[in-house]
Enzyme design. Sequence first.
Site, PDB file in Angstrom:
ATOM      1  N   TRP A 102      30.873 -19.462 -18.739  1.00  0.00           N
ATOM      2  CA  TRP A 102      31.663 -20.430 -19.502  1.00  0.00           C
ATOM      3  C   TRP A 102      32.951 -20.774 -18.788  1.00  0.00           C
ATOM      4  O   TRP A 102      33.397 -21.913 -18.811  1.00  0.00           O
ATOM      5  CB  TRP A 102      31.900 -19.955 -20.936  1.00  0.00           C
ATOM      6  CG  TRP A 102      30.629 -20.025 -21.725  1.00  0.00           C
ATOM      7  CD1 TRP A 102      29.913 -18.983 -22.244  1.00  0.00           C
ATOM      8  CD2 TRP A 102      29.879 -21.220 -22.052  1.00  0.00           C
ATOM      9  NE1 TRP A 102      28.781 -19.461 -22.872  1.00  0.00           N
ATOM     10  CE2 TRP A 102      28.737 -20.815 -22.774  1.00  0.00           C
ATOM     11  CE3 TRP A 102      30.065 -22.585 -21.807  1.00  0.00           C
ATOM     12  CZ2 TRP A 102      27.778 -21.728 -23.253  1.00  0.00           C
ATOM     13  CZ3 TRP A 102      29.124 -23.492 -22.276  1.00  0.00           C
ATOM     14  CH2 TRP A 102      27.995 -23.059 -22.991  1.00  0.00           C
ATOM     15  N   ASP A 172      39.527 -20.171 -24.462  1.00  0.00           N
ATOM     16  CA  ASP A 172      38.255 -20.576 -25.068  1.00  0.00           C
ATOM     17  C   ASP A 172      37.741 -19.375 -25.857  1.00  0.00           C
ATOM     18  O   ASP A 172      37.082 -18.501 -25.312  1.00  0.00           O
ATOM     19  CB  ASP A 172      37.253 -20.977 -23.980  1.00  0.00           C
ATOM     20  CG  ASP A 172      35.860 -21.235 -24.550  1.00  0.00           C
ATOM     21  OD1 ASP A 172      35.673 -21.144 -25.788  1.00  0.00           O
ATOM     22  OD2 ASP A 172      34.950 -21.527 -23.748  1.00  0.00           O
ATOM     23  N   LYS A 196      29.437 -19.809 -33.427  1.00  0.00           N
ATOM     24  CA  LYS A 196      29.285 -18.374 -33.168  1.00  0.00           C
ATOM     25  C   LYS A 196      29.872 -17.562 -34.323  1.00  0.00           C
ATOM     26  O   LYS A 196      29.168 -16.827 -34.973  1.00  0.00           O
ATOM     27  CB  LYS A 196      29.962 -17.975 -31.856  1.00  0.00           C
ATOM     28  CG  LYS A 196      29.130 -18.237 -30.599  1.00  0.00           C
ATOM     29  CD  LYS A 196      29.204 -19.623 -30.080  1.00  0.00           C
ATOM     30  CE  LYS A 196      28.267 -19.906 -28.942  1.00  0.00           C
ATOM     31  NZ  LYS A 196      28.906 -20.513 -27.781  1.00  0.00           N
TER      32      LYS A 196
HETATM   33  C1  LIG Z   1      28.989 -21.426 -26.817  1.00  0.00           C
HETATM   34  C2  LIG Z   1      30.172 -21.483 -25.944  1.00  0.00           C
HETATM   35  C3  LIG Z   1      30.661 -22.698 -25.424  1.00  0.00           C
HETATM   36  C4  LIG Z   1      29.966 -24.014 -25.654  1.00  0.00           C
HETATM   37  O1  LIG Z   1      30.139 -24.439 -26.931  1.00  0.00           O
HETATM   38  P1  LIG Z   1      29.637 -25.870 -27.421  1.00  0.00           P
HETATM   39  O2  LIG Z   1      30.199 -25.918 -28.795  1.00  0.00           O
HETATM   40  O3  LIG Z   1      28.144 -25.852 -27.364  1.00  0.00           O
HETATM   41  O4  LIG Z   1      30.203 -26.897 -26.509  1.00  0.00           O
HETATM   42  C5  LIG Z   1      31.804 -22.669 -24.656  1.00  0.00           C
HETATM   43  N1  LIG Z   1      32.448 -21.520 -24.410  1.00  0.00           N
HETATM   44  C6  LIG Z   1      32.007 -20.333 -24.887  1.00  0.00           C
HETATM   45  C7  LIG Z   1      32.764 -19.082 -24.565  1.00  0.00           C
HETATM   46  C8  LIG Z   1      30.868 -20.279 -25.671  1.00  0.00           C
HETATM   47  O5  LIG Z   1      30.424 -19.099 -26.150  1.00  0.00           O
END
Ligand SMILES: *Cc1c(COP(=O)(O)O)cnc(C)c1O
Length: 360
Positions: A102, A172, A196
């Site tokens: 990521w 993030d 999540k």
């Molecule tokens: C799932 C995830 C993403 C992507 O998320 P989207 O909502 O599908 O764009 C980005 N960063 C992390 C750490 C993630 O777990």
Amino acid sequence: MSHIYNFSAGPAMLPADVMKQAAEEMISWHGCGMSVMEMSHRGKDFVSIAEKAEADVRELMAIPENYKVLFLQGGASSQFSMVPMNLLRGASTADYINTGAWSKKAISEAQRYCDVNIAASSESKNFTNIPPLSEWSLNPDAAYVHYTPNETIGGVEFHTIPDTGNVPLVADMSSTILSRPVDVSKYGVIYAGAQKNIGPAGLTIVIVRDDLLGEENPGTPSMFSYARQAKAGSMYNTPPTYSWYIAGLVFSWIKKQGGLQAMAEVNKRKAGKLYGTIDTSDFYSNPVDPVCRSWMNIPFTLAKPELDSEFLEQAKESGLVTLKGHRSVGGMRASIYNAMPETGVDALISFMKDFENKNR
Ligand SMILES: *Cc1c(COP(=O)(O)O)cnc(C)c1O
């Protein structure tokens, strides 16, 4: 199957109580004769839902007054571009910490907007550790420092907040937000896709410090401007109303569990048990440096990878589903976010022990 435990990395399982309440309110919210899906986002009912959700997440995370909380669309992936668009503020460079898949995606998107300085990377270690802060080459002129507190695919998590001095820290937090208390005042921006640990896909939470607003790159679309979205109360256009509502139910559920300190205790215990099972067996293994193992996403491999599909099939028969690891890592991955009850982790552990005994 009467009852399953869903170990998906995302979209992930939601708390059973939340699903039940959502089902009860699905067709007629609080007896109003309409579903939340059918309500005007500017009507009194939805505005009360939206305000309550924001107040609850502010309370849960102890978000200081000088931060805005935005409820946006576009997923965490849109933030990979919205962060540089909004935070460069005339600067030409930003620092990024590369700890996994990521981080890499965030980096490659940021490279469209600025010079990215990779201040630290664990790529040479195959993303199994976090480079010590003393070895980071932070640039004092960077517009911000971006990192990924929890790498959902590799299962690597920061258990402390890096100190970046006066340079705003951007996180993030998609796969670890709400898993434990966090000192929001240490951050310039925190963002997270909801699917999540917050609610359904389609909602993205952005927490941004006031003083960083209003200097977006020229040409930034209105939809992508933090300042515009903040001014409009996240209703510059129609927000993801239903996801916002479910997120609100999740926030109240977390409050009922005792808040983030209580979540942290359970999460730490759940992860500790599962790592304990993996580490005390020769049959399972996890490659991540124990000091930065994730509480949320636990990848593990079998000593006999030829048994992978049998493991998954038998797990499924036992009600333990979506344990297949990410294609880039292989093996298994158990995602055990807030909504995964401890009984689910216990069931997985007991299945793993049985499977090992039968196949060692
Ligand atoms: C799932 C995830 C993403 C992507 O998320 P989207 O909502 O599908 O764009 C980005 N960063 C992390 C750490 C993630 O777990």
